[in-house]
Design a protein around this motif. Structure first.
Motif, mmCIF file in Angstrom:
data_model
loop_
_atom_site.group_PDB
_atom_site.id
_atom_site.type_symbol
_atom_site.label_atom_id
_atom_site.label_comp_id
_atom_site.label_asym_id
_atom_site.label_seq_id
_atom_site.Cartn_x
_atom_site.Cartn_y
_atom_site.Cartn_z
ATOM 1 N N PRO A 207 0.815 -1.226 0.000
ATOM 2 C CA PRO A 207 0.000 0.000 0.000
ATOM 3 C C PRO A 207 0.843 1.267 0.000
ATOM 4 O O PRO A 207 0.410 2.301 -0.497
ATOM 5 N N THR A 208 2.044 1.200 0.593
ATOM 6 C CA THR A 208 2.963 2.336 0.606
ATOM 7 C C THR A 208 4.382 1.812 0.484
ATOM 8 O O THR A 208 4.622 0.610 0.574
ATOM 9 N N SER A 209 5.312 2.700 0.322
ATOM 10 C CA SER A 209 6.723 2.306 0.360
ATOM 11 C C SER A 209 7.136 2.110 1.814
ATOM 12 O O SER A 209 6.696 2.834 2.704
ATOM 13 N N GLY A 210 7.975 1.101 2.059
ATOM 14 C CA GLY A 210 8.399 0.870 3.433
ATOM 15 C C GLY A 210 9.160 -0.425 3.588
ATOM 16 O O GLY A 210 9.653 -1.019 2.611
ATOM 17 N N LEU A 211 9.247 -0.887 4.832
ATOM 18 C CA LEU A 211 10.040 -2.057 5.209
ATOM 19 C C LEU A 211 9.107 -3.197 5.590
ATOM 20 O O LEU A 211 8.205 -3.030 6.423
ATOM 21 N N ILE A 212 9.316 -4.367 4.982
ATOM 22 C CA ILE A 212 8.544 -5.552 5.348
ATOM 23 C C ILE A 212 9.042 -6.065 6.706
ATOM 24 O O ILE A 212 10.231 -6.356 6.876
ATOM 25 N N LEU A 213 8.122 -6.154 7.659
ATOM 26 C CA LEU A 213 8.471 -6.615 9.012
ATOM 27 C C LEU A 213 8.162 -8.091 9.224
ATOM 28 O O LEU A 213 8.883 -8.773 9.954
ATOM 29 N N ASP A 214 7.099 -8.560 8.597
ATOM 30 C CA ASP A 214 6.675 -9.930 8.867
ATOM 31 C C ASP A 214 5.959 -10.494 7.649
ATOM 32 O O ASP A 214 5.325 -9.761 6.886
ATOM 33 N N ARG A 215 6.073 -11.810 7.466
ATOM 34 C CA ARG A 215 5.394 -12.521 6.382
ATOM 35 C C ARG A 215 4.637 -13.695 6.980
ATOM 36 O O ARG A 215 5.203 -14.485 7.744
ATOM 37 N N ASN A 216 3.340 -13.806 6.632
ATOM 38 C CA ASN A 216 2.510 -14.865 7.189
ATOM 39 C C ASN A 216 1.769 -15.636 6.098
ATOM 40 O O ASN A 216 0.620 -16.029 6.278
ATOM 41 N N VAL A 217 2.398 -15.848 4.957
ATOM 42 C CA VAL A 217 1.768 -16.548 3.848
ATOM 43 C C VAL A 217 2.798 -17.433 3.160
ATOM 44 O O VAL A 217 3.987 -17.089 3.094
ATOM 45 N N GLU A 240 9.602 4.059 16.167
ATOM 46 C CA GLU A 240 9.325 4.896 17.321
ATOM 47 C C GLU A 240 9.501 4.088 18.597
ATOM 48 O O GLU A 240 9.531 2.854 18.574
ATOM 49 N N MET A 241 9.627 4.817 19.696
ATOM 50 C CA MET A 241 9.627 4.211 21.025
ATOM 51 C C MET A 241 8.416 4.740 21.772
ATOM 52 O O MET A 241 8.114 5.925 21.739
ATOM 53 N N ARG A 242 7.713 3.845 22.445
ATOM 54 C CA ARG A 242 6.552 4.225 23.241
ATOM 55 C C ARG A 242 6.913 4.073 24.710
ATOM 56 O O ARG A 242 7.057 2.961 25.211
ATOM 57 N N ALA A 243 7.084 5.209 25.369
ATOM 58 C CA ALA A 243 7.544 5.229 26.762
ATOM 59 C C ALA A 243 6.403 5.644 27.682
ATOM 60 O O ALA A 243 5.570 6.483 27.327
ATOM 61 N N LYS A 244 6.381 5.041 28.871
ATOM 62 C CA LYS A 244 5.399 5.389 29.881
ATOM 63 C C LYS A 244 6.030 6.349 30.890
ATOM 64 O O LYS A 244 7.100 6.079 31.428
ATOM 65 N N PHE A 270 20.616 6.540 19.935
ATOM 66 C CA PHE A 270 19.945 7.213 18.824
ATOM 67 C C PHE A 270 19.256 8.473 19.339
ATOM 68 O O PHE A 270 18.689 8.479 20.435
ATOM 69 N N THR A 271 19.323 9.502 18.554
ATOM 70 C CA THR A 271 18.658 10.765 18.902
ATOM 71 C C THR A 271 17.281 10.787 18.249
ATOM 72 O O THR A 271 17.171 10.774 17.022
ATOM 73 N N GLY A 272 16.265 10.791 19.082
ATOM 74 C CA GLY A 272 14.895 10.839 18.599
ATOM 75 C C GLY A 272 14.226 12.141 18.994
ATOM 76 O O GLY A 272 14.829 13.012 19.633
ATOM 77 N N ILE A 294 12.101 7.754 15.882
ATOM 78 C CA ILE A 294 13.506 7.353 15.793
ATOM 79 C C ILE A 294 13.835 7.047 14.340
ATOM 80 O O ILE A 294 13.049 6.386 13.656
ATOM 81 N N PRO A 295 14.983 7.492 13.839
ATOM 82 C CA PRO A 295 15.364 7.130 12.468
ATOM 83 C C PRO A 295 15.640 5.638 12.366
ATOM 84 O O PRO A 295 16.051 4.997 13.340
ATOM 85 N N TYR A 296 15.433 5.086 11.170
ATOM 86 C CA TYR A 296 15.616 3.647 10.993
ATOM 87 C C TYR A 296 17.077 3.248 11.164
ATOM 88 O O TYR A 296 17.993 3.938 10.731
ATOM 89 N N ASP A 297 17.260 2.116 11.809
ATOM 90 C CA ASP A 297 18.580 1.490 11.932
ATOM 91 C C ASP A 297 18.350 0.007 12.170
ATOM 92 O O ASP A 297 17.311 -0.396 12.722
ATOM 93 N N GLU A 298 19.309 -0.829 11.776
ATOM 94 C CA GLU A 298 19.153 -2.266 11.954
ATOM 95 C C GLU A 298 19.028 -2.648 13.428
ATOM 96 O O GLU A 298 18.449 -3.692 13.762
#
Length: 394
Positions: A207-217, A240-244, A270-272, A294-298
């Motif tokens: 649907p958009t440009s991006g990174l494949i995270l998971d495959r389930n097929v 992103e990071m979700r902090a409480k 990383f500087t976010g 956060i910028p992408y990194d491995e």
């Protein structure tokens, strides 16, 4: 010979008795040494608590114990909010089947692949739909031929009408036949378009440009619109990071503030940037969520854990040595010495803790005399002899 044997036996007994006496003497000496070490250790503990052997002796005698106190004042310290939370894709996009589905014949993307918008990720078998489309194309061709025939008959009838050989009613009938033939062409063309659209839906595309995270097929799997997502991807690779944060800390942060993020198990920092602050507080734990871009990194892996340090500027607060701050089941506290030289417990809220000391966020204002090395011998109401020590930053 009997006298000689008796003499030897007596000598052996005397030697054995001498060894036993020597062993008893060594045991007594050892016990005395152990006792001396215990007494020395206790005197050292008492000395550390009261800062001098004389004070320890005074304490045993019922006199006021000597303690070292510090008046910390207020120091300018960096206000840093620490938090932990999970790493996620900033926009986590599920990719599924948009059409009627079928058997998967090919899978063209793997986790970790970068894809562009519209790129083919998987194909579903379409033999039946292709035959339907061929049939409808034939219907379109037949309808177009009928429309062409009706057009020719209408043109001839109009030519004959001028000579008076064809009536107006005949012209109207042929015009209606021509219009109906054109309508059938449009109906078949619409059916063909719908069929082609259904065939296109058998292609699973990004649907958009991006990174494949998971495959389930997998190839051969039968999928439909009710099948859970086939792929999961991060739009643009954004993470992103979700902090409480507590309600108190949540009021100190705002959108745009820089954040240092360190994934667990990694030495990379990383500087976010905070891009969203929760408008609500969870009534169960009184915490709110902060979302940090956060910028992408491995090293940034969704589902992982990370630590965040949010710089909140500079604040003025008391700074104490770590030895002055104690803790129990009721929380953190310090001992202070009041105007009557009596010990009082004061509950405190600890802020930043580092090599410089402990920043006290609440509980004292820095004008109190705080016991700098609060030993377990102290108790509320006890009379002490305070000896002031210079504050580290006063």
């Amino acid at each position: 010979m009997n006298e000689q044997s008796a003499t030897l036996a007596i000598a052996a007994d005397e030697e054995l008795e001498a060894r036993r006496k020597k062993r008893r003497i060594l045991m007594i000496v050892g016990a005395v040494l152990v006792l001396a070490l215990v007494v020395f250790g206790l005197s050292r503990i008492g000395g550390n608590a009261s800062d001098s052997p004389a004070a320890a002796g005074a304490q045993r005698a019922g006199q006021a114990a000597r303690v070292t106190v510090i008046v910390p004042g207020a120091s300018d310290v960096a206000r840093t909010i620490t938090a932990s939370g999970s790493l996620e894709a900033r926009r986590d996009q599920p990719v599924g089947v948009s059409g009627q589905g079928g058997r998967v014949v090919s899978v063209l993307a793997e986790p970790g692949d970068w894809v562009r918008q519209g790129q083919l990720l998987a194909q579903i078998e379409r033999s039946v739909q292709s035959q339907e489309a061929a049939q409808i194309r034939a219907n379109v061709a037949a309808a177009q031929a009928d429309a062409a025939l009706a057009k020719n008959e209408l043109d001839r009838a109009k030519a004959l009408e001028e000579r008076g050989f064809v009536s107006k009613a005949d012209i109207d009938r042929k015009q209606a036949a021509y219009d109906a033939a054109n309508a059938r062409v449009r109906v078949n063309q619409a059916q063909l378009g719908a069929t082609n659209a259904r065939i296109a839906q058998l292609d699973v595309r990004a649907p958009t440009s991006g990174l494949i995270l998971d495959r389930n097929v997998e190839v051969g799997q039968v999928v439909s619109a009710g099948t859970p997502m086939l792929f999961r991807m991060a739009r643009g690779g954004e993470m992103e990071m979700r902090a409480k944060l507590s309600q108190q800390d949540l009021n100190r942060v705002s959108v745009g503030m820089p954040v240092e993020v360190t994934p667990v198990g990694s030495d990379k920092v990383f500087t976010g940037t905070i891009w969203q602050v929760s408008p609500v507080i969870d009534p169960q734990n009184r915490q709110g969520e902060v979302r940090i871009a956060i910028p992408y990194d491995e090293a940034i892996r969704p589902g992982g854990f990370a630590e965040a340090r949010i710089s909140g500027g500079v604040t003025s607060a008391p700074l104490l040595p770590q030895s002055a701050v104690l803790a129990d089941a009721a929380g953190n506290y310090v001992y202070i010495v009041n105007d009557n030289d009596e010990v009082e417990r004061r509950n405190v809220t600890v802020g930043r803790v580092d090599d410089e000391g402990v920043t006290i966020a609440a509980g004292i204002d820095g004008t109190e005399r705080v016991v700098s090395r609060a030993g377990s011998f102290l108790a509320e109401g006890r009379k002490v002899d305070p000896v002031r020590e210079a504050a580290a930053q006063e």
